[in-house]
Enzyme design. Structure first.
Site, PDB file in Angstrom:
ATOM      1  N   SER A 115       0.777  -1.149   0.054  1.00  0.00           N
ATOM      2  CA  SER A 115       0.167  -0.039  -0.061  1.00  0.00           C
ATOM      3  C   SER A 115       0.840   1.375  -0.182  1.00  0.00           C
ATOM      4  CB  SER A 115      -0.877  -0.180   1.238  1.00  0.00           C
ATOM      5  OG  SER A 115      -1.877   0.996   1.166  1.00  0.00           O
ATOM      6  N   GLU A 212      -1.459  -3.053  -8.106  1.00  0.00           N
ATOM      7  CA  GLU A 212      -2.629  -3.353  -7.539  1.00  0.00           C
ATOM      8  C   GLU A 212      -3.162  -2.037  -6.828  1.00  0.00           C
ATOM      9  OE1 GLU A 212      -3.317  -2.977  -3.725  1.00  0.00           O
ATOM     10  OE2 GLU A 212      -1.301  -2.042  -3.451  1.00  0.00           O
ATOM     11  N   HIS A 282      -4.810  -5.429  -1.549  1.00  0.00           N
ATOM     12  CA  HIS A 282      -5.401  -5.401  -0.460  1.00  0.00           C
ATOM     13  C   HIS A 282      -6.661  -6.611  -0.221  1.00  0.00           C
ATOM     14  CE1 HIS A 282      -3.564  -1.418  -0.854  1.00  0.00           C
ATOM     15  NE2 HIS A 282      -3.961  -0.878   0.362  1.00  0.00           N
TER      16      HIS A 282
END
Length: 308
Positions: A115, A212, A282
């Site tokens: 992230s 992602e 995630h």
């Protein structure tokens, strides 16, 4: 998934520090649960002094988080795992002592997260830091969850023990016979894009770019991918590998416009193969990937393997 199936002795316990370089840890109990679970694997776990600090939406003000980053780098720990992402590392990039972090990696510290942590990982590449960091689980999201995913856990433990040499996944048909080599880099798509045009952007050519994201509607994902394409980034890679893009709300205006539409459009624009199916993002089930490592991506039928 491909993991080694040979028996091996239990690894010697390693020192692991949980720290918070970005978003606030809203529930300290979750961080402590993560610490207990990691201790159960034989790690000597420490919570960094400011891991539970709070300032607005951050885990302490910028100075506090910068000091934590440098403190962890100087600690000599074997593993430095971010507790969570959110947002915050971008604020620190101009002030980080990259030489200090480089020394920590040379000494063997394995930095792990995903992230917002993508920001730090790519900045390290941009500033010429040798060695790899790991795109992988985080304290709160993964080890502090109600249950820890078995694949996530096994992959992380093997990577930290130096035993993980490849990850396998199923991709779409159409890439049989693909065999490329290059530097593995990428992570969260928004974080990747936010570094374009800054001194913290890694100019990777001939790489394997993995991406992602979360909470981003497909049109936003397409916009980010087109920005990378129009900046010449996609064409400069050997392959693009897409992980999970989750937790967005479809709009009544979409009318058949989906993530598949996005991927098809991007494929029509770039000569670089765009694969899907990487277990990363995630999501509960995620592999651990060595960012900055030279990898080989091979596809047989629909079975893809990233080896290093």
């Amino acid at each position: 998934m491909k993991f080694h199936d040979h028996a091996h002795a239990a690894p010697v316990p390693k020192s692991l520090v949980l720290f918070a370089p970005a978003g606030v840890v809203a529930q300290p109990a979750v961080a402590r649960k993560a610490a207990r679970r990691l201790q159960a694997h034989g790690f000597e776990v420490a919570l960094d002094d400011s891991a539970l600090a709070r300032h607005q939406r951050f885990a302490g003000d910028d100075d506090t988080r910068l000091e934590a980053l440098h403190r962890v780098a100087s600690s000599g720990c074997d593993i430095a795992m971010a507790l969570r992402g959110g947002y915050g590392l971008t604020r620190l990039l101009d002030r980080i002592d990259y030489k200090r972090l480089a020394r920590s990696i040379e000494r063997g510290t394995r930095w792990v997260g995903h992230s917002d942590f993508t920001t730090l990982q790519l900045a390290l590449l941009a500033h010429g830091v040798k060695g790899v960091t790991y795109a992988g689980p985080m304290g709160c999201f993964d080890f502090g969850a109600e249950a820890v995913d078995e694949v996530t856990e096994a992959c992380f433990l093997e990577a930290m023990g130096g035993e993980l040499e490849a990850v396998g996944f199923r991709t779409e048909a159409g890439f049989d016979g693909l065999d490329v080599k290059g530097r593995l880099w990428g992570g969260n798509l928004c974080m990747v894009n936010a570094l374009l045009g800054t001194p913290h952007w890694p100019r990777v050519k001939g790489g394997v770019l993995f991406l992602e994201d979360v909470n981003e509607h497909p049109y936003r994902i397409e916009r980010d991918l087109l920005q990378l394409h129009q900046a010449g980034v996609l064409d400069a890679q050997k392959a693009i590998v897409l992980g999970h893009f989750t937790d967005f709300k479809p709009s009544p205006l979409d009318r058949g416009y989906t993530l598949k539409t996005v991927v098809a459009h991007v494929r029509s624009l770039t000569r670089t193969p765009v694969l899907t199916g990487l277990p990363f993002g995630h999501v509960a089930t995620k592999v651990t990937l060595p960012v900055g490592a030279r990898v080989q991506l091979v596809v047989q039928g629909r079975d893809a393997l990233i080896a290093w």
